[in-house]
Design a protein around this motif. Structure first.
Motif, PDB file in Angstrom:
ATOM      1  N   LYS A  70      84.697  16.574  40.021  1.00 36.42           N
ATOM      2  CA  LYS A  70      85.967  16.625  40.749  1.00 36.42           C
ATOM      3  C   LYS A  70      87.147  16.340  39.827  1.00 36.42           C
ATOM      4  O   LYS A  70      87.187  15.307  39.160  1.00 36.42           O
ATOM      5  CB  LYS A  70      85.892  15.570  41.866  1.00 36.42           C
ATOM      6  N   PRO A  72      91.247  15.428  39.355  1.00 31.50           N
ATOM      7  CA  PRO A  72      92.114  14.564  40.159  1.00 31.50           C
ATOM      8  C   PRO A  72      92.931  15.363  41.171  1.00 31.50           C
ATOM      9  O   PRO A  72      93.221  16.548  40.947  1.00 31.50           O
ATOM     10  CB  PRO A  72      93.028  13.906  39.133  1.00 31.50           C
ATOM     11  N   ILE A  73      93.267  14.720  42.253  1.00 28.71           N
ATOM     12  CA  ILE A  73      94.088  15.370  43.279  1.00 28.71           C
ATOM     13  C   ILE A  73      95.351  14.558  43.523  1.00 28.71           C
ATOM     14  O   ILE A  73      95.414  13.375  43.174  1.00 28.71           O
ATOM     15  CB  ILE A  73      93.331  15.538  44.606  1.00 28.71           C
ATOM     16  N   THR A  75      97.637  12.874  46.319  1.00 26.97           N
ATOM     17  CA  THR A  75      97.684  12.503  47.726  1.00 26.97           C
ATOM     18  C   THR A  75      99.142  12.596  48.150  1.00 26.97           C
ATOM     19  O   THR A  75      99.982  11.892  47.584  1.00 26.97           O
ATOM     20  CB  THR A  75      97.177  11.055  47.934  1.00 26.97           C
ATOM     21  N   ASN A  85      88.904  10.195  48.053  1.00 26.69           N
ATOM     22  CA  ASN A  85      87.839   9.495  47.336  1.00 26.69           C
ATOM     23  C   ASN A  85      87.032   8.618  48.267  1.00 26.69           C
ATOM     24  O   ASN A  85      85.808   8.599  48.220  1.00 26.69           O
ATOM     25  CB  ASN A  85      88.442   8.621  46.228  1.00 26.69           C
ATOM     26  N   GLU A 261      84.189  12.129  37.760  1.00 24.67           N
ATOM     27  CA  GLU A 261      85.616  12.431  37.635  1.00 24.67           C
ATOM     28  C   GLU A 261      86.240  11.665  36.477  1.00 24.67           C
ATOM     29  O   GLU A 261      85.592  10.829  35.847  1.00 24.67           O
ATOM     30  CB  GLU A 261      86.330  12.095  38.945  1.00 24.67           C
ATOM     31  N   HIS A 264      91.917   8.808  35.646  1.00 25.56           N
ATOM     32  CA  HIS A 264      93.361   8.948  35.884  1.00 25.56           C
ATOM     33  C   HIS A 264      93.627   9.877  37.061  1.00 25.56           C
ATOM     34  O   HIS A 264      92.711  10.505  37.605  1.00 25.56           O
ATOM     35  CB  HIS A 264      94.056   9.466  34.615  1.00 25.56           C
ATOM     36  N   GLY A 265      94.906   9.975  37.454  1.00 30.14           N
ATOM     37  CA  GLY A 265      95.299  10.819  38.575  1.00 30.14           C
ATOM     38  C   GLY A 265      95.738  12.203  38.132  1.00 30.14           C
ATOM     39  O   GLY A 265      95.417  12.648  37.006  1.00 30.14           O
ATOM     40  N   SER A 266      96.501  12.884  38.994  1.00 30.76           N
ATOM     41  CA  SER A 266      96.820  14.295  38.767  1.00 30.76           C
ATOM     42  C   SER A 266      98.053  14.494  37.878  1.00 30.76           C
ATOM     43  O   SER A 266      98.450  15.634  37.625  1.00 30.76           O
ATOM     44  CB  SER A 266      97.050  14.975  40.117  1.00 30.76           C
ATOM     45  N   ALA A 267      98.650  13.400  37.425  1.00 28.79           N
ATOM     46  CA  ALA A 267      99.771  13.426  36.462  1.00 28.79           C
ATOM     47  C   ALA A 267     100.771  14.544  36.745  1.00 28.79           C
ATOM     48  O   ALA A 267     100.989  15.415  35.891  1.00 28.79           O
ATOM     49  CB  ALA A 267      99.225  13.539  35.034  1.00 28.79           C
ATOM     50  N   ASP A 269     103.794  14.655  36.528  1.00 31.22           N
ATOM     51  CA  ASP A 269     104.915  14.714  35.569  1.00 31.22           C
ATOM     52  C   ASP A 269     104.647  15.657  34.397  1.00 31.22           C
ATOM     53  O   ASP A 269     105.579  16.160  33.779  1.00 31.22           O
ATOM     54  CB  ASP A 269     105.258  13.284  35.063  1.00 31.22           C
ATOM     55  N   ASN A 277      95.479  15.637  28.395  1.00 30.93           N
ATOM     56  CA  ASN A 277      94.244  15.352  27.666  1.00 30.93           C
ATOM     57  C   ASN A 277      93.057  15.573  28.617  1.00 30.93           C
ATOM     58  O   ASN A 277      92.970  14.919  29.648  1.00 30.93           O
ATOM     59  CB  ASN A 277      94.303  13.886  27.210  1.00 30.93           C
TER      60      ASN A 277
HETATM   61  P1  NAD Z   1      98.286   9.300  36.918  1.00 32.26           P
HETATM   62  O1  NAD Z   1      97.018   8.741  36.364  1.00 32.26           O
HETATM   63  O2  NAD Z   1      98.233  10.672  37.448  1.00 32.26           O
HETATM   64  O3  NAD Z   1      99.413   9.247  35.773  1.00 32.26           O
HETATM   65  C1  NAD Z   1      99.847   8.051  35.136  1.00 32.26           C
HETATM   66  C2  NAD Z   1     100.478   8.383  33.786  1.00 32.26           C
HETATM   67  O4  NAD Z   1      99.463   8.775  32.858  1.00 32.26           O
HETATM   68  C3  NAD Z   1     101.463   9.558  33.843  1.00 32.26           C
HETATM   69  O5  NAD Z   1     102.517   9.317  32.962  1.00 32.26           O
HETATM   70  C4  NAD Z   1     100.643  10.742  33.348  1.00 32.26           C
HETATM   71  O6  NAD Z   1     101.412  11.741  32.736  1.00 32.26           O
HETATM   72  C5  NAD Z   1      99.687  10.089  32.365  1.00 32.26           C
HETATM   73  N1  NAD Z   1      98.390  10.790  32.344  1.00 32.26           N
HETATM   74  C6  NAD Z   1      97.414  10.750  33.291  1.00 32.26           C
HETATM   75  N2  NAD Z   1      96.392  11.529  32.957  1.00 32.26           N
HETATM   76  C7  NAD Z   1      96.710  12.069  31.752  1.00 32.26           C
HETATM   77  C8  NAD Z   1      96.026  12.959  30.890  1.00 32.26           C
HETATM   78  N3  NAD Z   1      94.819  13.449  31.191  1.00 32.26           N
HETATM   79  N4  NAD Z   1      96.642  13.338  29.743  1.00 32.26           N
HETATM   80  C9  NAD Z   1      97.855  12.846  29.431  1.00 32.26           C
HETATM   81  N5  NAD Z   1      98.537  11.985  30.196  1.00 32.26           N
HETATM   82  C10 NAD Z   1      97.978  11.607  31.359  1.00 32.26           C
HETATM   83  O7  NAD Z   1      98.795   8.286  38.034  1.00 32.26           O
HETATM   84  P2  NAD Z   1     100.003   8.444  39.079  1.00 32.26           P
HETATM   85  O8  NAD Z   1     101.170   9.127  38.438  1.00 32.26           O
HETATM   86  O9  NAD Z   1     100.163   7.071  39.622  1.00 32.26           O
HETATM   87  O10 NAD Z   1      99.410   9.329  40.243  1.00 32.26           O
HETATM   88  C11 NAD Z   1      99.663  10.720  40.373  1.00 32.26           C
HETATM   89  C12 NAD Z   1      98.866  11.277  41.556  1.00 32.26           C
HETATM   90  O11 NAD Z   1      97.473  11.183  41.275  1.00 32.26           O
HETATM   91  C13 NAD Z   1      99.093  10.537  42.888  1.00 32.26           C
HETATM   92  O12 NAD Z   1      99.194  11.473  43.928  1.00 32.26           O
HETATM   93  C14 NAD Z   1      97.822   9.727  43.059  1.00 32.26           C
HETATM   94  O13 NAD Z   1      97.523   9.515  44.424  1.00 32.26           O
HETATM   95  C15 NAD Z   1      96.798  10.621  42.409  1.00 32.26           C
HETATM   96  N6  NAD Z   1      95.576   9.950  41.903  1.00 32.26           N
HETATM   97  C16 NAD Z   1      94.420  10.633  42.081  1.00 32.26           C
HETATM   98  C17 NAD Z   1      93.234  10.103  41.593  1.00 32.26           C
HETATM   99  C18 NAD Z   1      91.961  10.865  41.796  1.00 32.26           C
HETATM  100  O14 NAD Z   1      92.003  11.993  42.269  1.00 32.26           O
HETATM  101  N7  NAD Z   1      90.827  10.300  41.457  1.00 32.26           N
HETATM  102  C19 NAD Z   1      93.233   8.877  40.904  1.00 32.26           C
HETATM  103  C20 NAD Z   1      94.463   8.206  40.714  1.00 32.26           C
HETATM  104  C21 NAD Z   1      95.642   8.766  41.221  1.00 32.26           C
END
Ligand code: NAD
Length: 483
Positions: A70, A72-73, A75, A85, A261, A264-267, A269, A277
């Motif tokens: 899976k 990341p998604i 929410t 999750n 999975e 981290h989340g769906s980033a 930004d 990464n």
């Molecule tokens: P995030 O982990 O998506 O991002 C946090 C920071 O880390 C951001 O600056 C992002 O750019 C950076 N980052 C994350 N993954 C990266 C990667 N692979 N490569 C480079 N940089 C990376 O956390 P968030 O911003 O708090 O959440 C964003 C969305 O993700 C929210 O909707 C949240 O609900 C969701 N989320 C989903 C899961 C999941 O599906 N398991 C887990 C956590 C958060």
């Protein structure tokens, strides 16, 4: 018939599709033997009106393949959306969350070179059971449910994981000095189960000092076992301490399936920029390969990935002037891993995984439990009241109830008899009734109903009741603080 393993894949939201495409590309190049079914989850599904973020038809695939990779998604913000999750974990009974936290010194900056621990977190119980109430205008409650089978299963998983991966020690983190019954049981089961694994050392730590030690001395740990809430918190502390939250993968394992999975989340930004990464999801996929008996492919990918890090080919999130050699995007990183398939890291320790068909960790049968004699010894009745404890006691005693009022507590502290006037009281008193000494005459539900009836008739609002049981004569409840 093909020897491939069927898996279900979801590409997710934000950076999800980019890192999943790269992960699948690497899996294919490494020769992973997979038949992939694709489902859609996440934002689009939520916004189509499915509050769980997943459609009915997707469950068919998950129930069939029992292996879920899976991405990341996102929410959507605002109320009404349930955590996907949590839904998947509960529906598929994924009781174990496994998160390796590894430092990749000197290639990724960390204060703790050599850190290499794994957190095994119970995933279904504890305060996450989602059972909450509001009893009175002042008082809210969230039930912390720990069960013996749930605790035994996760303890067995932790020790089986340690054995399968050549780990030497399992540390149980609990707060059993305060939660003597719930956390006390979790720890007792850990000791009981651990005795079957004499080659693995056992250690225990109270969660507060344990969390602090993870932050300051992570190299002291090997496998850490914790109930759900503590496990959730220390997983993030440990991942952050490695210096590389973006590099972590995790697995959720159950009897009816498994989900893999990135942590981290769906980033959103950086979505669509091609700079994410893919390593976290890739390492999740590596855990999946070990789970489905393709340790040979897992090893090939994991070592090629370590070599890519060593060669200084880094995505922007871990790129450091001086240390890194080449800044790449998502695709460039995937290509670099593929170029190194078959190579070993030269500075970092190469990874070995068990190979062969059946490398998924099997949980031994739960221990049979002796029948236990359960009898009722009393009842706690929680009433709403704005009186002082002494006046409340006087009013209750006047009712001439068939059970003896033994104590009144407020937020757990004894306020009658012999309360301290300094104890702050809210609008929620617990009246503890017992007929006589423990082990004395058994109380029946009829006695308890009679007491409740009279209390309600006297005009009190009963917020809740709890039965007090003895198990083979041993107390199945705590006494009030100060009692
Ligand atoms: P995030 O982990 O998506 O991002 C946090 C920071 O880390 C951001 O600056 C992002 O750019 C950076 N980052 C994350 N993954 C990266 C990667 N692979 N490569 C480079 N940089 C990376 O956390 P968030 O911003 O708090 O959440 C964003 C969305 O993700 C929210 O909707 C949240 O609900 C969701 N989320 C989903 C899961 C999941 O599906 N398991 C887990 C956590 C958060």
């Amino acid at each position: 018939m093909s020897n491939n393993t069927q898996i279900t894949v979801a590409h997710g939201d934000g950076i999800g599709p980019e890192i999943m495409a790269e992960t699948l590309k690497i899996l294919e190049a490494a020769g992973a033997r997979l038949d992939i079914e694709t489902i859609e989850i996440g934002e689009k599904v939520y916004l189509r009106g499915h509050s769980s973020g997943i459609e009915e038809a997707s469950w068919d695939s998950l129930h069939k393949t029992k292996v879920f990779l899976k991405a990341p998604i996102t929410t959507p913000s605002g109320g009404g959306f349930k955590s996907l999750n949590v839904t998947v974990r509960k529906t598929l009974g994924l009781f174990a969350n496994v998160r390796p936290c590894v430092a990749y010194h000197p290639f990724v900056k960390t204060n703790f070179p050599g850190m290499d621990l794994v957190i095994v977190r119970e995933n279904e119980e504890d305060l996450y059971a989602g059972i909450e109430y509001r009893h009175t205008p002042d008082v809210y409650e969230c039930l912390k449910i720990l069960t013996r089978p749930g605790s035994e299963r996760i303890a067995r998983y932790a020790f089986e994981y340690a054995r399968a991966n050549g780990r030497k020690k399992v540390t149980c983190m609990i707060k059993d000095n305060i939660m003597k019954m719930t956390d006390g049981m979790f720890y007792a089961v850990f000791e009981e189960v651990g005795a079957y694994y004499p080659e693995i050392a056992r250690d225990r730590m109270i969660i507060d000092i344990g969390a602090a030690r993870i932050a300051t001395h992570p190299n002291d740990f090997d496998v850490i076992l914790a109930p759900n809430l503590y496990g959730d918190i220390i997983s993030d502390i440990a991942a952050d301490v490695t210096g590389s939250v973006g590099l972590g993968g995790s697995s959720n394992i159950g009897l009816g399936g498994a989900m893999f999975e990135a942590i981290h989340g769906s980033a959103p930004d950086i979505a669509g920029k091609g700079i994410a990464n893919p390593s976290g999801l890739l390492l999740g996929a590596v855990m999946m390969l070990v789970h489905i008996g393709q340790g040979d492919v897992a090893m090939k990918i994991h070592n090629a990935w370590l070599k890519t890090l060593e060669d200084g080919i880094h995505t922007g999130d871990i790129y450091r002037e001086g240390q890194s050699k080449q800044r790449v995007g998502t695709t460039g990183f995937g290509d670099a891993v593929i170029d190194r398939l078959g190579q070993m890291p030269s500075t970092m320790k190469a990874i070995t995984y068990p190979t062969g068909e059946n490398t998924a960790i099997k949980i031994p049968e739960l221990s049979p439990q002796k029948p236990v004699k359960q009898e009722m010894a009393g009842i706690d009745i929680f009433v709403q009241s704005y009186e002082t404890p002494d006046i409340l006691a006087e009013k209750i005693l006047k009712l001439n109830l068939p059970l003896e009022l033994q104590a009144i507590t407020n937020r757990g502290a004894t306020v009658w008899p012999h309360g301290d006037p300094a104890t702050y009281c809210v609008d929620h008193y617990r009246l503890r009734f017992k007929r006589d000494k423990e082990g004395g005459k058994t109380i029946t539900l009829t006695d308890s109903m009679a007491v409740q009836y009279k209390i309600a008739e006297a005009g009190f609002l009963i917020a809740k009741t709890e039965n007090l049981f003895l198990f083979d004569g041993k107390r199945g409840y705590t006494v009030g603080q100060g009692q």
